[in-house]
Design a protein around this motif. Structure first.
Motif, short mmCIF file in Angstrom:
data_model
loop_
_atom_site.label_atom_id
_atom_site.label_comp_id
_atom_site.label_asym_id
_atom_site.label_seq_id
_atom_site.Cartn_x
_atom_site.Cartn_y
_atom_site.Cartn_z
N UNK A 38 0.83 -1.20 0.00
CA UNK A 38 0.00 0.00 0.00
C UNK A 38 0.87 1.26 0.00
N UNK A 39 2.00 1.19 0.66
CA UNK A 39 2.91 2.34 0.70
C UNK A 39 3.42 2.67 -0.70
N UNK A 40 3.83 1.65 -1.44
CA UNK A 40 4.32 1.89 -2.79
C UNK A 40 3.20 2.33 -3.73
N UNK A 41 2.01 1.76 -3.56
CA UNK A 41 0.90 2.19 -4.40
C UNK A 41 0.54 3.64 -4.11
N UNK A 42 0.61 4.04 -2.84
CA UNK A 42 0.37 5.44 -2.49
C UNK A 42 1.36 6.34 -3.22
N UNK A 43 2.63 5.92 -3.27
CA UNK A 43 3.63 6.67 -4.02
C UNK A 43 3.31 6.72 -5.50
N UNK A 44 2.80 5.62 -6.05
CA UNK A 44 2.41 5.59 -7.46
C UNK A 44 1.22 6.52 -7.73
N UNK A 45 0.31 6.63 -6.78
CA UNK A 45 -0.81 7.57 -6.95
C UNK A 45 -0.30 9.00 -7.01
N UNK A 46 0.67 9.32 -6.18
CA UNK A 46 1.24 10.66 -6.19
C UNK A 46 2.00 10.90 -7.51
N UNK A 47 2.69 9.88 -7.99
CA UNK A 47 3.37 10.00 -9.28
C UNK A 47 2.37 10.20 -10.41
N UNK A 48 1.24 9.52 -10.31
CA UNK A 48 0.18 9.68 -11.31
C UNK A 48 -0.31 11.13 -11.34
N UNK A 49 -0.45 11.74 -10.17
CA UNK A 49 -0.83 13.16 -10.13
C UNK A 49 0.25 14.02 -10.77
N UNK A 50 1.53 13.66 -10.55
CA UNK A 50 2.62 14.38 -11.21
C UNK A 50 2.46 14.32 -12.72
N UNK A 51 2.15 13.13 -13.22
CA UNK A 51 1.98 12.95 -14.67
C UNK A 51 0.82 13.81 -15.18
N UNK A 52 -0.30 13.75 -14.46
CA UNK A 52 -1.49 14.49 -14.91
C UNK A 52 -1.24 15.99 -14.96
N UNK A 53 -0.49 16.52 -14.00
CA UNK A 53 -0.26 17.96 -13.94
C UNK A 53 0.94 18.40 -14.77
N UNK A 54 1.87 17.48 -15.02
CA UNK A 54 3.11 17.86 -15.67
C UNK A 54 3.18 17.58 -17.15
N UNK A 55 2.21 16.86 -17.69
CA UNK A 55 2.24 16.46 -19.10
C UNK A 55 0.97 16.94 -19.77
N UNK A 56 1.10 17.57 -20.92
CA UNK A 56 -0.09 17.91 -21.70
C UNK A 56 -0.66 16.63 -22.28
N UNK A 57 -1.89 16.35 -21.96
CA UNK A 57 -2.52 15.10 -22.36
C UNK A 57 -3.17 15.23 -23.72
N UNK A 58 -3.54 14.09 -24.29
CA UNK A 58 -4.17 14.09 -25.60
C UNK A 58 -3.22 14.65 -26.64
N UNK A 59 -3.72 15.54 -27.48
CA UNK A 59 -2.88 16.16 -28.51
C UNK A 59 -2.30 17.48 -28.03
N UNK A 60 -2.30 17.68 -26.71
CA UNK A 60 -1.78 18.91 -26.12
C UNK A 60 -2.86 19.90 -25.75
N UNK A 61 -4.11 19.57 -26.05
CA UNK A 61 -5.21 20.48 -25.75
C UNK A 61 -5.90 20.18 -24.44
#
Length: 277
Positions: free
Chosen positions: A87-110
């Motif tokens: 659960x500790x590592x999955x919690x870290x993966x959830x935080x990394x997922x938030x990093x991805x969502x906020x740090x990467x333009x999704x889709x075609x950049x829009x």
């Protein structure tokens, strides 16, 4: 309270929203898993979802797609799939997922995510991991758990450090993580505004979609009623907390058939903050 009856709100929010949905693969940015987004939109809210013990993320894709149809980016890391799930590592993966969502333009950049509108959620041990993630990440604004289980490190202890709004759905027929020692205990330890809903006919795996071999080891199976209630309640809660939409308040303030409001401490204020009740 909203003038729309709670049942009508539930019926509306349990059906797909008005956004066209795109599906992506988190592996393209270095983390296995799924991401569903509206087809376009800037400054969107986002939720990172943790899977249950032994459960593939594909068992939650209808929920993820549903949230995206209502304008919420929904991503689920496909890590920690083995029997020795951390659960500790999955919690870290959830935080990394938030990093991805906020740090990467999704889709075609829009498509972009507002870093001030982030949530974590999860089922079973993934729910416990979501609580752990929220306790360690100040970016998280809301937490949702479905049939949450206590974890190591303790989600119950972590709940005592979470001050943001939480929604916990407990399965009344849960023989894996009975609510009294898991979802109920976590809700009662919560430091922020919190709701506990009891689904008396739901089993531990009721929130997971389709069939899977793990049903031979775990109690229950996917249940359409539990999934419908979860779609409506989770959507209402995230739209209210992350976007300030108040037209769903009657559902959040009321009992509904099959999902009684069994515990609440503090309520979402009409201004978007909290008020004691």
């Amino acid at each position: 309270m909203s003038g729309i009856p709670a049942k009508q709100v539930l019926d509306q929010l349990s059906r797909p929203g008005g956004h066209q949905v795109l599906r992506g693969d988190l592996a393209l940015v270095g983390l296995p898993g799924l991401v569903y987004t509206p087809a376009s939109g800037l400054g969107l809210p986002a939720v990172a979802f943790g899977h249950g013990w032994l459960q593939p993320v594909t068992r939650y894709r209808a929920l993820l797609r549903h949230l995206a149809s209502w304008g919420i980016v929904a991503a689920a890391p496909g890590t920690q799939r083995g029997p020795l799930m951390s659960a500790r590592l999955l919690a870290g993966n959830l935080r990394t997922t938030l990093d991805v969502c906020t740090g990467v333009r999704l889709g075609d950049g829009g498509i972009s995510v507002d870093p001030e509108r982030l949530a974590v959620a999860g089922h079973s041990m993934g729910g416990g991991a979501a609580v752990l993630a929220a306790a360690e990440d100040e970016r998280v604004r809301a937490v949702v758990t479905l049939a949450a289980t206590e974890t190591r490190p303790s989600a119950l202890d972590a709940a005592r450090r979470v001050t943001v709004p939480g929604l916990h759905l407990a399965a009344g027929e849960d023989r894996i993580a009975p609510p009294v020692g898991h979802a109920e205990a976590i809700a009662e330890a919560w430091q922020g505004p919190v709701q506990l809903r009891s689904l008396p006919k739901a089993s531990h795996l009721g929130f997971a979609e389709g069939r899977h071999w793990s049903e031979l080891l775990l109690d229950g199976k996917g249940e359409r009623d539990a999934q419908r209630l979860a779609r409506g309640l989770v959507t209402a809660f995230l739209l209210r907390v992350l976007k300030g939409e108040r037209q769903w308040d009657s559902l959040l303030d009321s009992d509904v058939k099959g999902a009684a409001l069994t515990y609440r401490r503090a309520a979402l204020a009409r201004s978007g903050g909290i008020s004691e009740v």
